[in-house]
Motif scaffolding. Sequence first.
Motif, PDB file in Angstrom:
ATOM      1  N   ILE A 252      -5.053  -5.727  -0.449  1.00 22.29           N
ATOM      2  CA  ILE A 252      -5.375  -4.382  -0.958  1.00 22.29           C
ATOM      3  C   ILE A 252      -4.838  -3.426   0.416  1.00 22.29           C
ATOM      4  N   TYR A 253      -5.025  -3.733   1.485  1.00 25.33           N
ATOM      5  CA  TYR A 253      -4.551  -3.306   2.669  1.00 25.33           C
ATOM      6  C   TYR A 253      -2.960  -3.175   2.456  1.00 25.33           C
ATOM      7  N   VAL A 254      -2.519  -4.238   2.286  1.00 27.68           N
ATOM      8  CA  VAL A 254      -1.011  -4.150   2.514  1.00 27.68           C
ATOM      9  C   VAL A 254      -0.459  -3.059   1.348  1.00 27.68           C
ATOM     10  N   ILE A 255      -1.006  -3.143   0.262  1.00 25.71           N
ATOM     11  CA  ILE A 255      -0.671  -2.053  -0.927  1.00 25.71           C
ATOM     12  C   ILE A 255      -0.856  -0.765  -0.534  1.00 25.71           C
ATOM     13  N   VAL A 256      -1.992  -0.459   0.079  1.00 24.66           N
ATOM     14  CA  VAL A 256      -2.349   0.836   0.373  1.00 24.66           C
ATOM     15  C   VAL A 256      -1.336   1.356   1.525  1.00 24.66           C
ATOM     16  N   GLU A 257      -1.073   0.605   2.690  1.00 21.77           N
ATOM     17  CA  GLU A 257      -0.265   0.914   3.585  1.00 21.77           C
ATOM     18  C   GLU A 257       1.003   0.735   3.470  1.00 21.77           C
TER      19      GLU A 257
ATOM     20  N   VAL B 234       2.283  -8.878  -0.058  1.00 23.51           N
ATOM     21  CA  VAL B 234       3.443  -8.916   1.038  1.00 23.51           C
ATOM     22  C   VAL B 234       4.921  -8.880   0.291  1.00 23.51           C
ATOM     23  N   TRP B 235       5.040  -9.878  -0.506  1.00 24.36           N
ATOM     24  CA  TRP B 235       6.397  -9.857  -1.125  1.00 24.36           C
ATOM     25  C   TRP B 235       6.621  -8.633  -1.838  1.00 24.36           C
ATOM     26  N   LEU B 236       5.806  -7.962  -2.486  1.00 28.18           N
ATOM     27  CA  LEU B 236       6.330  -6.504  -3.180  1.00 28.18           C
ATOM     28  C   LEU B 236       6.521  -5.718  -2.444  1.00 28.18           C
ATOM     29  N   VAL B 237       5.840  -5.382  -1.202  1.00 25.16           N
ATOM     30  CA  VAL B 237       5.977  -4.489  -0.454  1.00 25.16           C
ATOM     31  C   VAL B 237       7.346  -4.922   0.416  1.00 25.16           C
ATOM     32  N   ALA B 238       7.390  -5.865   1.050  1.00 29.28           N
ATOM     33  CA  ALA B 238       8.593  -6.228   1.813  1.00 29.28           C
ATOM     34  C   ALA B 238      10.096  -6.031   0.939  1.00 29.28           C
ATOM     35  N   ALA B 239      10.010  -6.589  -0.173  1.00 24.91           N
ATOM     36  CA  ALA B 239      11.128  -6.222  -1.407  1.00 24.91           C
ATOM     37  C   ALA B 239      11.733  -5.036  -1.450  1.00 24.91           C
TER      38      ALA B 239
END
Length: 381
Positions: free
Chosen positions: A135-140, A193-198
């Motif tokens: 959740i934090y990865v998505i929010v940030e 992580v994959w979604l944000v990094a991509a």
Amino acid sequence: MQALSRFLAAKPEEWPGLAPRVTDEIGADALRRIVHATIARTGEFVTVTDSPDGLIVSGAKGQVRAWAQAAPDGEITALRIEGARYRPPRHRRRLPAPVTWATYLILVTLWNVLTVWTASDRIAWLGNMATLAAIYVIVEGCGAPAQQPRPLRRTVEAGAVAALASVWRLPGLPAGHGALRLAVGIALLAGAVWLVAAARLHRWRAPVSRPLLFPLEGTWYVVQGGGRVLNHHAHVPEQRGALDLVGLGRHGTRVRPGRDLTAYAAYGRPVRSPCDGRVISAADTVQDQKPGEIRYQPPYGNHVFIDTGREIVKLAHLRPGSVTVAKGDMVGAGQLLGEVGNTGNTTEPHLHIHAERDGVGLDLEFTGLSGRLHRGRKIRA
């Protein structure tokens, strides 16, 4: 409003005389086609009224939105009419500023903090922590935190501290057997992580011919930029590589107390040419939008479009009265073009910039700026 009413009520042969500048810009035939199409959508013209969404042209068959500017003598100097029927919203209710998607994510975050503190065993704790981290990865990564009000940002940060503090419980918890819960948490974290990094690393593989000069000075924050998840421009072919930039003040916030335009750190900041080239379009008379609202206007508002000979670079949403160049002018990189405003399709002062070639958006590159340009990145220039 009165000038537009007079124009639409006139005979077709009178339209070019009532809007000579518009006629010179688009041609008499194009003007007639636009007005005839408007009448076909609305029926015979009846009234022009003002509304929160803009000017509304009403007839027996329906309504369309319009935008117009007129000289003191009633001459139409600028005109834009929407090419679709207007349907008024059933409910015009604005939610308070804190009630955003970020609020709901924070509530989910707080719930997961609670599950960490109430985990019955170590495996469950690890699974809950992995879910919370996702959740934090998505929010940030997707939420542009600096664009959110400070209380919301502090709540997210406090949630992370509270969750980590629960580690003291681990020695007293049994090992547990919830492997599935742990696997789900790890899968969610890996997917986030994959979604944000991509999205942050995304490139259209169509770069500008040479790096541009960054057009702003000071500290700026990318609120739209990157791949599809991070950039709402991506579905528009010519804007797919666009950036939306808001200014940040001394305390890392985009807006000071107060909701008028001057409260925004970006408003009135100078915009300089990112390249050498010829101005192919410039506008300076569109009025600023009220923060948080969008009336019907030309989508770019006040703008400067520059043809470099290899691509077209577009800068938009400039402050009325600030544009220093006109169509046909030659400009050099670093030359003052205008100031950041809030005109066109915009809810707060910011600069929109993109480059296109043959109607296809290009990946932006700026001299002295390394790394990818994506939502959530701070730029100090």
